[in-house]
Design a protein around this motif. Sequence first.
Motif, short mmCIF file in Angstrom:
data_model
loop_
_atom_site.label_atom_id
_atom_site.label_comp_id
_atom_site.label_asym_id
_atom_site.label_seq_id
_atom_site.Cartn_x
_atom_site.Cartn_y
_atom_site.Cartn_z
N VAL A 94 -1.12 8.14 -18.98
CA VAL A 94 -2.99 7.64 -18.40
C VAL A 94 -2.99 8.23 -17.62
O VAL A 94 -3.97 8.98 -17.81
N GLY A 95 -2.24 9.53 -17.01
CA GLY A 95 -3.39 10.73 -16.40
C GLY A 95 -3.39 11.01 -17.30
O GLY A 95 -4.88 12.01 -17.33
N ARG A 96 -2.93 11.69 -18.61
CA ARG A 96 -3.26 12.72 -19.56
C ARG A 96 -4.24 12.66 -20.52
O ARG A 96 -5.03 12.96 -20.11
N LEU A 97 -4.30 10.58 -20.88
CA LEU A 97 -5.90 10.33 -21.61
C LEU A 97 -6.84 10.58 -19.94
O LEU A 97 -7.44 10.24 -21.27
N SER A 98 -6.36 9.84 -19.01
CA SER A 98 -7.41 10.39 -18.36
C SER A 98 -8.33 11.61 -17.46
O SER A 98 -9.03 12.01 -16.70
N GLY A 99 -7.36 13.01 -18.21
CA GLY A 99 -7.44 13.87 -17.80
C GLY A 99 -7.65 14.09 -16.05
O GLY A 99 -8.33 14.83 -15.40
N ASN A 100 -6.61 12.91 -15.38
CA ASN A 100 -6.09 12.80 -14.64
C ASN A 100 -7.69 12.44 -13.39
O ASN A 100 -7.47 11.96 -12.55
N SER A 101 -8.26 11.66 -13.75
CA SER A 101 -9.36 11.15 -13.62
C SER A 101 -9.08 9.15 -13.04
O SER A 101 -10.00 9.19 -12.38
N PHE A 102 -8.27 9.36 -13.61
CA PHE A 102 -7.94 7.77 -13.16
C PHE A 102 -7.67 7.76 -12.05
O PHE A 102 -6.70 7.63 -11.19
N ASN A 103 -8.11 5.99 -11.26
CA ASN A 103 -8.11 6.04 -10.05
C ASN A 103 -8.32 4.59 -9.67
O ASN A 103 -9.16 4.00 -10.28
N MET A 104 -6.95 3.49 -8.67
CA MET A 104 -6.81 2.34 -7.98
C MET A 104 -7.48 2.22 -7.58
O MET A 104 -6.92 2.84 -6.18
N ALA A 110 0.70 -1.49 -0.07
CA ALA A 110 -0.37 -0.23 0.01
C ALA A 110 0.92 1.49 0.41
O ALA A 110 0.55 2.48 -0.61
N LYS A 111 2.23 1.27 0.36
CA LYS A 111 3.05 2.52 0.30
C LYS A 111 3.12 2.96 -0.41
O LYS A 111 3.47 3.62 -0.89
N ALA A 112 3.77 1.80 -1.09
CA ALA A 112 4.86 1.88 -2.63
C ALA A 112 3.73 2.26 -3.25
O ALA A 112 4.08 3.30 -4.04
N TYR A 113 2.00 1.83 -3.49
CA TYR A 113 1.29 2.32 -4.63
C TYR A 113 0.55 3.81 -4.05
O TYR A 113 0.93 4.93 -4.54
N ASP A 114 0.91 3.99 -3.37
CA ASP A 114 1.29 5.30 -2.55
C ASP A 114 1.74 6.40 -2.68
O ASP A 114 2.12 7.75 -3.05
N ALA A 115 3.00 6.33 -2.64
CA ALA A 115 4.41 7.01 -3.24
C ALA A 115 3.63 7.21 -4.82
O ALA A 115 4.49 8.63 -4.90
N LEU A 116 3.89 6.01 -5.31
CA LEU A 116 3.84 7.10 -6.37
C LEU A 116 2.37 7.39 -6.76
O LEU A 116 2.05 8.88 -7.74
N ALA A 117 1.48 7.43 -6.00
CA ALA A 117 -0.03 8.46 -6.63
C ALA A 117 1.07 9.63 -5.59
O ALA A 117 0.08 11.01 -6.17
N SER A 118 1.39 9.91 -4.94
CA SER A 118 1.90 11.47 -4.89
C SER A 118 2.25 12.15 -5.76
O SER A 118 3.17 13.05 -5.50
N GLY A 119 3.05 11.21 -6.73
CA GLY A 119 3.90 11.50 -7.70
C GLY A 119 5.48 12.52 -6.77
O GLY A 119 6.50 13.31 -7.36
#
Length: 157
Positions: free
Chosen positions: A65-75, A16-25
């Motif tokens: 993924v962010g660009r093509l989804s208008g930054n709406s993509f969520n997992m 979970a921390k790995a994915y959270d780090a990725l989402a944080s940028g």
Amino acid sequence: MAQTTTHAKLTPDHVAKAYDALASGDMEQIRRFWAEDMIWVVPGHNPLSGKYNGRDAFLGFMGNVGRLSGNSFNMARIAVMTSDEYSADVTHNVGFRAGEEGGEVPYEKLDIEVVHVLRWRDGRVIEGRGAIFGDGATKYDQFWAPTGPDGQRRTEP
């Protein structure tokens, strides 16, 4: 006497921390969990499908993924399982496809479940693969497919 290295047990919390780090940028956090020489394999037959070699290529994929989804993509995480070297997580992925080049193409929604299998070394992801099942695979390919001149999604790869 040979020196042994001890590794912390891989846990769902670490995943979970790995994915959270990725989402944080936050690149410092990302480097803690995602190896520089990692490999990521994206399933399907669409412009994003394929093998990404290295963390920078993987982050480029995530940027697309962010660009093509208008930054709406969520997992949203549903379940995480771990062993010593591998983790598998089930996520509910939702996003809306952004219009092409600021045009008025209606948004399209992606709403599927995905399984990611991650291989770990020293607390970092070294390889990841996604798997999409049933009609989710078709929905995924169509969602990421480019738009033709008529504004409709092209179905060919």
